[in-house]
Design a protein around this motif. Structure first.
Motif, short mmCIF file in Angstrom:
data_model
loop_
_atom_site.label_atom_id
_atom_site.label_comp_id
_atom_site.label_asym_id
_atom_site.label_seq_id
_atom_site.Cartn_x
_atom_site.Cartn_y
_atom_site.Cartn_z
N ALA A 298 82.78 41.63 31.90
CA ALA A 298 83.88 40.72 31.55
C ALA A 298 85.06 40.90 32.49
N CYS A 299 85.33 42.13 32.89
CA CYS A 299 86.47 42.39 33.79
C CYS A 299 86.10 42.19 35.25
N ALA A 300 84.89 42.56 35.63
CA ALA A 300 84.49 42.41 37.03
C ALA A 300 84.54 40.96 37.49
N TYR A 301 84.20 40.02 36.59
CA TYR A 301 84.16 38.60 36.96
C TYR A 301 85.08 37.77 36.07
N ALA A 302 86.19 38.35 35.60
CA ALA A 302 87.07 37.65 34.67
C ALA A 302 87.58 36.35 35.25
N SER A 303 87.61 35.33 34.43
CA SER A 303 88.06 33.96 34.73
C SER A 303 86.89 33.12 35.19
N HIS A 304 87.10 31.80 35.18
CA HIS A 304 86.07 30.86 35.61
C HIS A 304 86.05 30.79 37.14
N GLY A 305 84.98 30.20 37.65
CA GLY A 305 84.84 30.11 39.11
C GLY A 305 84.36 31.42 39.70
N ASP A 306 84.39 31.52 41.00
CA ASP A 306 83.93 32.72 41.71
C ASP A 306 85.07 33.72 41.83
N THR A 307 85.01 34.76 41.01
CA THR A 307 86.02 35.82 41.07
C THR A 307 85.34 37.17 41.11
N LYS A 308 86.00 38.11 41.74
CA LYS A 308 85.57 39.52 41.72
C LYS A 308 86.81 40.38 41.69
N HIS A 309 86.84 41.28 40.72
CA HIS A 309 88.04 42.09 40.53
C HIS A 309 87.76 43.57 40.75
N VAL A 310 88.78 44.28 41.17
CA VAL A 310 88.70 45.72 41.39
C VAL A 310 88.77 46.44 40.05
#
Length: 607
Positions: free
Chosen positions: A338-350
């Protein structure tokens, strides 16, 4: 009757009722043993209501210093009739059952293979105290007194703790000491002591500190330069913001003017809190919020905005059981995807994965640096087990004169000199653009902060090439992050082995003990503790060098394993799931049994 015999190496569990005042008495018990120089690791397992439901407090006593749950119970202090059968069943054969025998119980309530110790706690308290609330509260102190005799815990250490807790409140101090002595006197006169399990003074604590992860993370935010915190109360993260407020009151108030150099806002909901943090980050302040899984769910649109508009944000996620309301007061590692790819669309989080309060302090401070360096949201992925339970850990350290990493911030002088400024332009191949802070220059360096696509100079654009440029640049930035985040810790087995294990976060203390037990059984594993996402190249290299790699995590769907497969293109069959998700912290015995069973099955296949 056989009995468990152990000195400074046992597990005692208290079964109480929430709201009875037992938690403070049980914590007193644990701290007294700690003051005797013997490492302890307590865990409070409590319900999500105010009072009336079952609660447990488990204390691991380990002179070796193991901080994870071992598994199994050597002594049960059974104070809750609602959970009696389950509590008695949990005891290991030869263990000890301590209970209030004011009311007699039938023989069928007990087991033949355990040692039963009855004490009329209610009768004792009713004879001494007239107030019903006092009877309930002091019953807890009375049983602590009795246990101090049975286990040979130094009563002087308990009285010192009373003195510290009730300094300046002599009436409360005297009444607690009285209750303690009531328990000690009865045990001396009527019970057989010491038991087979007992405490002996040692010198195994050293300079370690005893602190919870939420307080440690809050202090890390102070030292890391955070000046703004916005939050909405949610278990188990609320104490992060509360501790931040306490520390700021001591460390962020100008001694000459009395000016408060920080801002803390309890927002109306999680959406508002993340919105405030995004706004503060855009304006140049170091800002964070603390929340848990349901809060992250509500925050995702703002998280996506911060990712795409490239605004520094730090989010401390103290994970709990989900989905939905789930188990608010139980622990899991179930927000990874849920946090690694949070939000719609193509996202990647630290994501950063601290293993204990020491790393909660370090990672919280480092997250603020990374958020500004990378101009992106950064998550500190702690959980209830680390966050709300006290742990022994290394003392915190801070380098004198340490400088904060503000990243690529263009100055007024650089703008005045005519330096080219493209807010979303990659100038050196690392994917990170330059930014300016509001008010830097009266006429130069301005731009529109957009949640929509744009060209490198922040001009609105729906052209495909501009969108692709921006998305590929964001991906390059994420790849740059892999070299900046905390790197994995590798522990090589004593013997050459085709087996490896990957783990992270609060699984670490139980995993360390399990590795030692497995090695003694002849099952050798190379181990890698992940400390961050994105994964550096060393993670793929580690997996490639082993035929099978166990991935140990505390969720149902093997979320870290999925992340490894997805991001590193690993063959799924190479990664073996070891999953624990009942809401209690994982135990060394669970890990050992799971890996041993798999190893045995593999041997049988070969034969």
């Amino acid at each position: 009757m056989s009995r468990i015999e152990a000195v400074n190496d046992f597990v005692i569990k208290f079964a109480n009722v929430n709201g009875s005042g037992s938690a403070s008495a049980n914590e007193l018990f644990a701290k007294a043993i700690l003051r005797m120089g013997v490492p302890v690791s307590p865990r409070n397992i409590f319900p999500s209501n105010i009072q009336g439901l079952p609660t447990w407090y488990e204390v691991r006593v380990s002179e070796q210093g193991w901080q994870g749950r071992r598994g199994g119970v050597d002594m049960m202090v059974a104070m809750n009739p609602q959970t009696w059968d389950a509590d008695v069943a949990e005891l290991s054969p030869g263990g000890y059952l301590f209970y209030d025998n004011t009311r007699a119980l039938p023989p069928a309530a007990f087991r033949a293979d355990i040692n039963v110790i009855g004490m009329p706690l209610t009768e004792i308290c009713n004879a001494v105290y007239s107030d019903p609330r006092q009877r309930q509260l002091f019953k807890n102190i009375v049983y602590v007194g009795a246990l101090s005799v049975l286990l040979e815990i130094d009563a002087a250490e308990i009285e010192k703790l009373f003195g510290e807790q009730y300094k300046g409140k002599e009436k409360l101090l005297a009444s607690n000491v009285q209750a303690l002595q009531l328990g000690r006197e009865f045990a001396h006169e009527h019970l057989q002591w010491p038991l087979g399990i007992r405490v002996r003074k040692a010198d195994r604590v050293g300079d370690q500190i005893f602190v919870d992860g939420n307080s440690a993370a809050a202090l890390g935010c102070v030292y890391g330069g955070a000046t703004v915190a916005a939050w909405y109360p949610i278990t188990p993260s609320s104490s992060v913001a509360e501790a931040f407020e306490r520390y700021c009151g001591k460390l962020r108030v100008d001694p000459d003017t009395g000016q408060h150099r920080y801002a803390i806002v309890q927002a109306e909901d999680e959406i508002a809190s993340i919105g405030m943090v995004v706004g503060a980050g855009w304006n140049g302040a170091r800002a964070f919020t603390a929340t848990s899984g349901p809060g992250v769910s509500l925050m995702t649109e703002f998280i996506g905005l911060a990712y795409f508009a490239e605004i520094p944000v730090t989010i401390i996620d103290v994970q709990r059981g989900g989905p939905s309301t789930g188990m608010p007061t139980r622990t899991q590692q179930a927000d990874v995807l849920a946090c690694a790819y949070a939000s719609h669309g193509d996202t990647k989080h630290v994501l950063l994965f601290p293993e204990d309060p020491h790393e909660c302090f370090e990672h919280a401070a480092r997250a603020l640096d990374l958020a500004e360096r990378l101009q992106t949201p950064v998550f500190v992925m702690t959980d209830l087990d680390i966050g709300m339970n006290q742990r022994l850990c290394r003392p915190f350290a801070w380098e004198e004169g340490a400088q904060y990493d503000r990243g690529k911030v263009m100055s007024a002088a650089e703008l005045e000199a005519g330096r080219d400024f493209g807010r979303y332009k990659d100038v050196d191949g690392d994917g990170i653009p330059w930014r300016t802070l509001p008010g830097t220059h009266p006429t130069k360096g301005s731009y529109f902060t957009r949640g929509t696509t744009r060209d490198p100079y922040a001009r609105y654009s729906e052209r495909g090439p501009d969108y692709v440029y921006n998305m590929e640049r964001l991906l390059r930035k994420f790849e740059t992050a892999a070299a900046l985040v905390p790197q994995p810790v590798v522990q090589r087995a004593a013997a050459e082995t085709p087996l490896g294990v990957i783990y992270f976060g609060s699984t670490s203390p139980a995993m360390q003990e399990a590795l030692e037990v497995l090695a003694a059984q002849g099952i050798h594993l190379d181990a890698m503790r992940l400390r961050a996402f994105p994964f550096p190249a060393s993670v793929a290299d580690f997996i490639a060098k082993h035929e099978r790699v166990f991935v140990v995590e505390q969720n149902r769907d093997a979320q870290m394993r999925s992340l490894l497969v997805n991001e590193l293109d690993i063959a799924p069959q190479q990664l073996v799931k070891v999953l624990h998700y009942d809401g209690t912290p994982i135990t060394a015995r669970f890990i050992t049994q799971a890996i041993t069973a798999h190893a045995q099955a593999q041997r049988e296949k070969v034969q």
